[in-house]
Design an enzyme around this catalytic site. Structure first.
Site, PDB file in Angstrom:
ATOM      1  N   ARG A  51       0.865  -1.349  -0.058  1.00 40.14           N
ATOM      2  CA  ARG A  51      -0.034  -0.067   0.107  1.00 40.14           C
ATOM      3  C   ARG A  51       0.872   1.072  -0.201  1.00 40.14           C
ATOM      4  NH1 ARG A  51       1.631   1.624   4.095  1.00 40.14           N
ATOM      5  NH2 ARG A  51       0.782   3.719   3.563  1.00 40.14           N
ATOM      6  N   ALA A  53       0.746   5.172  -2.257  1.00 40.14           N
ATOM      7  CA  ALA A  53       0.723   5.485  -3.624  1.00 40.14           C
ATOM      8  C   ALA A  53       1.904   5.080  -4.539  1.00 40.14           C
ATOM      9  CB  ALA A  53       0.420   6.853  -3.691  1.00 40.14           C
ATOM     10  N   ARG A  94      -6.804  -0.199  -7.389  1.00 38.71           N
ATOM     11  CA  ARG A  94      -7.374   0.750  -6.496  1.00 38.71           C
ATOM     12  C   ARG A  94      -7.457   1.983  -7.490  1.00 38.71           C
ATOM     13  NH1 ARG A  94      -4.266   1.322  -0.922  1.00 38.71           N
ATOM     14  NH2 ARG A  94      -6.242   2.228  -0.281  1.00 38.71           N
ATOM     15  N   GLN A 199      -2.772   2.444   9.610  1.00 41.01           N
ATOM     16  CA  GLN A 199      -1.648   2.416   9.042  1.00 41.01           C
ATOM     17  C   GLN A 199      -0.697   3.262  10.041  1.00 41.01           C
ATOM     18  OE1 GLN A 199      -4.529   2.622   7.570  1.00 41.01           O
ATOM     19  NE2 GLN A 199      -4.482   2.164   5.276  1.00 41.01           N
ATOM     20  N   ASP A 240      -2.140  10.995  -2.360  1.00 39.10           N
ATOM     21  CA  ASP A 240      -2.390   9.711  -3.478  1.00 39.10           C
ATOM     22  C   ASP A 240      -2.705  10.320  -4.772  1.00 39.10           C
ATOM     23  OD1 ASP A 240      -3.134   8.346  -0.503  1.00 39.10           O
ATOM     24  OD2 ASP A 240      -2.920   6.942  -1.873  1.00 39.10           O
ATOM     25  N   ASN A 250      -5.775  12.344  -0.055  1.00 41.90           N
ATOM     26  CA  ASN A 250      -4.798  11.480   0.937  1.00 41.90           C
ATOM     27  C   ASN A 250      -5.710  10.801   1.973  1.00 41.90           C
ATOM     28  OD1 ASN A 250      -2.164  10.851   1.947  1.00 41.90           O
ATOM     29  ND2 ASN A 250      -2.583  11.881   3.519  1.00 41.90           N
TER      30      ASN A 250
HETATM   31  O1  MRU Z   1      -4.773   3.120   1.978  1.00 39.06           O
HETATM   32  P1  MRU Z   1      -3.326   3.445   1.929  1.00 39.06           P
HETATM   33  O2  MRU Z   1      -2.650   2.920   3.001  1.00 39.06           O
HETATM   34  O3  MRU Z   1      -2.791   2.945   0.522  1.00 39.06           O
HETATM   35  O4  MRU Z   1      -3.341   5.137   1.866  1.00 39.06           O
HETATM   36  C1  MRU Z   1      -1.865   5.569   1.860  1.00 39.06           C
HETATM   37  C2  MRU Z   1      -1.655   7.051   1.986  1.00 39.06           C
HETATM   38  O5  MRU Z   1      -2.969   7.639   2.362  1.00 39.06           O
HETATM   39  C3  MRU Z   1      -0.478   7.533   2.062  1.00 39.06           C
HETATM   40  O6  MRU Z   1      -0.370   8.854   2.663  1.00 39.06           O
HETATM   41  C4  MRU Z   1      -0.223   7.882   0.417  1.00 39.06           C
HETATM   42  O7  MRU Z   1      -0.506   7.071  -0.518  1.00 39.06           O
HETATM   43  C5  MRU Z   1       1.196   8.550   0.272  1.00 39.06           C
HETATM   44  S1  MRU Z   1       2.414   7.260   0.367  1.00 39.06           S
HETATM   45  C6  MRU Z   1       3.885   7.844   0.179  1.00 39.06           C
END
Ligand code: MRU
Length: 353
Positions: A51, A53, A94, A199, A240, A250
């Protein structure tokens, strides 16, 4: 401060498969799993086993190589058909993080230039390696620019996980933290736990504490009162997708922190590689927000948390309007308002590289 950032990479290509850290098991267990076919790649991205981005972008990029191996095309036309079909499936695993479709499209477009099946395989792997290596380098540059920009700030609040686990390098928001530590600056972090998959609590606290950086976990809803105390010098989050006007999608809860930071007079930074900038999406209103399964809200471990039959709304992301964003830290420099202009400039800078 002694910085230890030598944990296994979040994902890596090995011979004929992808290896990822199975992030759903952290922090209790550090386990590496193999992704050997397209189903496994899509499932790992969807389950958030991999996970963040940039990490899902790199995983999707190598997913195309997996698709070609699995499909073992006999002709160039067959190989191109695999690129179209599996590119579409992986790229849509996604919807919100633009890095995924960006990376998959990049690899497919490049591989299609091949004039033999072997060429197509070779170009796909070459392109996926480029996505991986460029992200790694971008994280380092974000760390350096971020450490300069935030040199006077030592207590940083963040949300979700935008670190080593979310990228192929040292991270974006956490890349700024590691950049500060590398530069010998004092730094400590408050991480909000992040609903619904924790997370922040599970991943950010794991990677910062293993790196030797002081970290405190708090409920998401404590962010506003913490900001009001004056203890936090700056908020730094990842992204994201960043629309052409600077609106930032995000992890859900980011917008609340941005509003609270504004009310408390605390600067609110976004750290992201240029692969997260989406010139084709005019504003945040045009960004598709992923809806997750209701079970993530209805249960906590094996306990039921909501009565049967109650409606659930479970968006994975929210959009922070550009006017709440102090600056965007990228690998080509720190972007400031007017974002339409600075984002266009940043994308032009990478296009000519
Ligand atoms: O659902 P996730 O855990 O993939 O969400 C991740 C985020 O929102 C992060 O802040 C974003 O992807 C940036 S990661 C460098």
């Amino acid at each position: 401060m002694k910085l230890n950032i030598d944990s296994p990479p979040t994902l890596i290509w090995l011979d004929d498969h992808i290896e990822i850290i199975e992030q759903t098991l952290l922090p209790a267990e550090l386990k590496v799993i193999k992704l050997r076919n397209v189903e496994e790649v899509i499932d790992a991205i969807f389950r958030l086993a991999v996970r963040g981005a940039p990490a899902i972008g790199a995983c999707g990029a190598y997913g195309i190589v997996v698709a070609l191996n699995e499909g073992s095309p006999a002709t160039v036309d067959e190989a191109r058909a695999i690129l179209d079909k599996d590119g579409e499936r992986i790229g849509n695993a996604r919807p919100t993080a633009v890095n995924l479709s960006w990376a998959v499209n990049r690899v497919c477009t490049y591989a299609k230039k091949g004039e033999t099946v072997e060429d197509i395989h070779r170009l796909a792997l070459e392109s996926a390696n480029a996505v991986f290596n460029e992200d790694r380098a971008a994280c380092d540059a974000i760390g350096t620019f971020g450490s300069e920009e935030l040199a006077d700030y030592s207590v940083i609040m963040t949300h979700c996980n935008a670190g080593r686990l979310a990228t192929t390098g040292i991270g974006t928001a956490l890349g700024v933290i590691y950049g500060k530590a590398r530069a010998g600056q004092e730094v400590e972090v408050y991480s909000s736990e992040t609903r619904p998959l924790l997370q922040g609590a599970r991943l950010t606290s794991w990677e910062l504490s293993t790196a030797g950086i002081p970290v405190t976990v708090m409920p998401d809803s404590a962010g506003s009162s913490l900001l009001r105390t004056g203890r936090i010098h700056a908020v730094v989050v990842g992204a994201d997708r960043i629309a052409a006007n600077g609106d930032v999608a995000n992890k859900v809860g980011t917008y609340t922190h941005a509003l609270a930071a504004k009310a408390a007079g605390v600067p609110f930074y976004v750290a992201a590689p240029t692969s997260t900038l989406d010139a084709l999406t005019a504003t945040g209103a045009d960004i598709e927000i992923e809806q997750r399964i209701p079970e993530e809200i209805q249960r906590c471990g094996d306990k039921q948390t909501t009565p049967d039959g109650v409606n659930i709304w479970n968006p994975a992301f929210d959009v922070t309007p550009a006017e709440l964003v102090t600056a965007i830290i990228t690998e080509v420099g720190v972007l400031r308002p007017d974002y339409n202009e600075s984002i266009r400039g940043a994308l032009a800078a990478v296009a000519t590289k």
